[in-house]
Design a protein around this motif. Structure first.
Motif, PDB file in Angstrom:
ATOM      1  N   GLU A  79       0.837  -1.197   0.000  1.00  0.00           N
ATOM      2  CA  GLU A  79       0.000   0.000   0.000  1.00  0.00           C
ATOM      3  C   GLU A  79       0.875   1.251   0.000  1.00  0.00           C
ATOM      4  OE1 GLU A  79      -3.388   2.456  -0.030  1.00  0.00           O
ATOM      5  OE2 GLU A  79      -2.990   0.370  -0.633  1.00  0.00           O
ATOM      6  N   ASN A  83       0.968   3.933  -3.042  1.00  0.00           N
ATOM      7  CA  ASN A  83       0.710   5.365  -2.843  1.00  0.00           C
ATOM      8  C   ASN A  83       1.833   6.220  -3.427  1.00  0.00           C
ATOM      9  OD1 ASN A  83      -1.820   5.317  -1.637  1.00  0.00           O
ATOM     10  ND2 ASN A  83      -0.994   5.091   0.422  1.00  0.00           N
ATOM     11  N   ARG A  86       1.267   6.223  -7.088  1.00  0.00           N
ATOM     12  CA  ARG A  86       0.131   7.059  -7.468  1.00  0.00           C
ATOM     13  C   ARG A  86       0.514   8.537  -7.479  1.00  0.00           C
ATOM     14  NH1 ARG A  86      -2.901   3.354  -3.291  1.00  0.00           N
ATOM     15  NH2 ARG A  86      -3.648   1.703  -4.676  1.00  0.00           N
ATOM     16  N   LEU A 479      -5.372   9.281  -5.131  1.00  0.00           N
ATOM     17  CA  LEU A 479      -4.882   9.324  -3.763  1.00  0.00           C
ATOM     18  C   LEU A 479      -5.905   9.958  -2.842  1.00  0.00           C
ATOM     19  CD1 LEU A 479      -1.143  10.473  -4.097  1.00  0.00           C
ATOM     20  CD2 LEU A 479      -1.937   8.335  -3.081  1.00  0.00           C
ATOM     21  N   VAL A 483      -3.430  11.868   2.104  1.00  0.00           N
ATOM     22  CA  VAL A 483      -2.190  11.244   1.633  1.00  0.00           C
ATOM     23  C   VAL A 483      -1.524  12.140   0.594  1.00  0.00           C
ATOM     24  CG1 VAL A 483      -1.217   9.261   0.420  1.00  0.00           C
ATOM     25  CG2 VAL A 483      -3.014   8.915   2.118  1.00  0.00           C
TER      26      VAL A 483
END
Length: 519
Positions: A79, A83, A86, A479, A483
């Motif tokens: 994860e 992120n 992304r 996102l 974040v």
């Protein structure tokens, strides 16, 4: 699996098992919309490549390196990596993040911009080191990308393990010895990882435009190894003659660091002929076999987090081994983030078993056999007739691979019993399925060639197509607002930190470099 050490572990209560600590460093080229290496500078929106904790560059200004924090589960790590991807994909504009280990279209060394890190002394040192790699080996091999997997076990585990083995060393020395125990067995088995995860059987013709090779023509723009698993780890990838003279010893920490230290302080005639400066500019840090420790290419490294200005071998000698870095993993081009959960879970199982198997010290003769096994699987891993040297005898690689996977079953059962679920049994089953297909057609290197052939695409066209698909997927996922804000703040903070370094420093670089090398 050695019954003695496995039986010790199997006596642990579930509460004595503290799990794995893990992280990944994933490289990848920025390319333009036509599949040519990007000529643009590192995007400012991604922060400072010198000080950003999650996004930096490797050799080239176009070669991004994305770094997860230390995580306590595969899900958490993936994860985090997703992120970071992304965020990067959000800021790339018209550029694409290349999904394959072997590079996109290149046009010789001049097309590969060396990474820039600003005017601070540490920033200049990083740039000069990369200039040194260019004059020593050329830039082409530095455009290759991979994934480095970092694994450690928490101190709570080591204390219980040490007590269970009746060991009386300091915890620091015990951990270092045990990590080298693991590393020795990793070297004995690393060929299996090239079979299971090698995913670079083909490359763009521009990569070998002026190089002799024995590859086969796939199409006008692509060459491939008919039985290769990983061209990245073969003769066209990371290698050089000077380092072949090193004989780095992986038997214990003291000899490992002393061998590296000697290499950093041993002149090499070819590098002496180049010199340290050219036209008043530094072109390499020194003229030794290695400029710094990081120049040594190996499939695995024992590591310790360094303090600012501290050298890796200084950190290792002072505080011992902290974690193991596995460096031989090709990017998984079928994954948007270059690695996948089953692969990571298998790596944990594989590495822990390396700690449990008997691990005698490796002599010169065995070292040569291990290197030959590794090279053979890299070059001919999909050859059903390939034999490897194991225990002084020649054995079919397919049989040896099956035996190693069988050996992991009791450990997978033990870990799943402690954790609940089937995580490790499923990861092991995934690897078995790869070997069950005829002619090794289930391994990633075969799947890459099949995907290219079925689409009627060469390496460049297929790589760009897959990279665009991953970009679309990650951009669509997007996102979380918080974040995104956190990443934007990290970028701004990193840029401010780099500026502060540059404002505060007043020591001339030549003096800094001399002091750095004497430390």
């Amino acid at each position: 699996m050695a019954d003695s050490r496995f039986s010790v572990l199997s006596q642990f209560a579930a509460s004595d098992w503290y799990g794995f600590l893990k992280g990944v460093e994933k490289e990848g080229l920025r390319v333009d919309r036509n599949g040519f290496i990007a000529q643009t500078p590192h995007p400012e929106a991604l922060g400072s490549a010198l000080t950003h904790p999650r996004i930096t560059t490797d050799y080239s200004e176009a070669l991004l390196e994305l770094i997860t924090p230390v995580c306590s589960s595969t899900g958490e790590m993936l994860e985090s990596l997703s992120n970071i991807h992304r965020f990067v994909q959000r800021e790339l504009g018209d550029e694409v993040f290349w999904a394959a280990s072997m590079p996109c279209q290149l046009d010789g060394d001049a097309s590969i911009p060396i990474a820039e890190y600003g005017t601070s002394n540490i920033g200049q040192l990083k740039h000069v080191y990369r200039q040194g790699l260019a004059v020593r080996y050329g830039r082409m091999m530095q455009s290759i990308a991979g994934a480095h997997y970092n694994l450690s076990l928490p101190d709570e585990f080591w204390r219980v393990w040490q007590q269970a083995l009746g060991n009386q060393q300091s915890l620091k020395d015990f951990k270092s010895d045990q990590y080298f125990w693991l590393v020795r067995n990793f070297r004995r088995r690393s060929w299996l990882l090239m079979l299971l995860f090698g995913a670079s059987p083909a490359l763009d013709a521009s990569f070998v435009a002026n190089v002799s090779h024995n590859l086969t023509r796939f199409d006008e723009q692509t060459w491939f190894g008919e039985q290769a698993t990983s061209l990245r780890m073969g003769d066209l990838g990371y290698h050089n003659n000077a380092q072949s003279s090193l004989n780095i010893c992986f038997n214990e920490l003291g000899t490992y660091t002393s061998t590296l230290h000697r290499a950093i302080h041993t002149p090499w005639p070819e590098y002496e002929a180049i010199g340290v400066q050219r036209d008043g500019k530094f072109v390499q840090i020194n003229t030794s076999v290695l400029q710094i420790e990081n120049e040594y290419y190996s499939a695995v490294r024992p590591k310790r987090t360094t303090n600012r200005g501290e050298k890796p071998i200084q950190a290792l000698d002072a505080r011992g081994v902290e974690y193991i870095e596995v460096r031989c993993l090709d990017l998984d081009p079928f994954s948007p983030v270059g690695v996948n959960a089953s692969q990571i879970d298998f790596m944990d199982l594989f590495l822990l078993d390396c700690l449990l198997e008997d691990s005698p010290r490796i002599g010169d003769a065995e070292c040569e056999r291990l290197d030959d096994n590794y090279k053979d699987v890299v070059a001919r891993g999909r050859d059903a007739a390939l034999k490897l040297c194991r225990g002084g005898e020649r054995a079919l690689m397919s049989d040896a691979a099956t035996q190693l996977l069988d050996q992991l079953e009791p450990l997978a059962d033990l870990l799943d019993g402690w954790n609940g679920g089937n995580t490790y049994r499923l990861a092991l089953a995934d690897q078995r399925r790869k070997l069950a297909e005829p002619d090794f057609s289930g391994v990633p290197s075969a799947r890459v060639l099949d995907a290219m052939a079925s689409r009627g695409m060469g390496h460049r066209e297929w790589g760009l197509d897959v990279s665009r698909q991953h970009q679309d997927t990650l951009r669509q996922e997007g996102l979380d607002a918080q974040v995104l804000a956190d990443f934007q703040a990290l970028s701004e903070t990193s840029l401010a930190e780099q500026r502060q370094f540059e404002i505060e420093e007043n020591e001339p670089f030549d003096q800094f470099l001399e002091r750095y090398q004497q430390a």
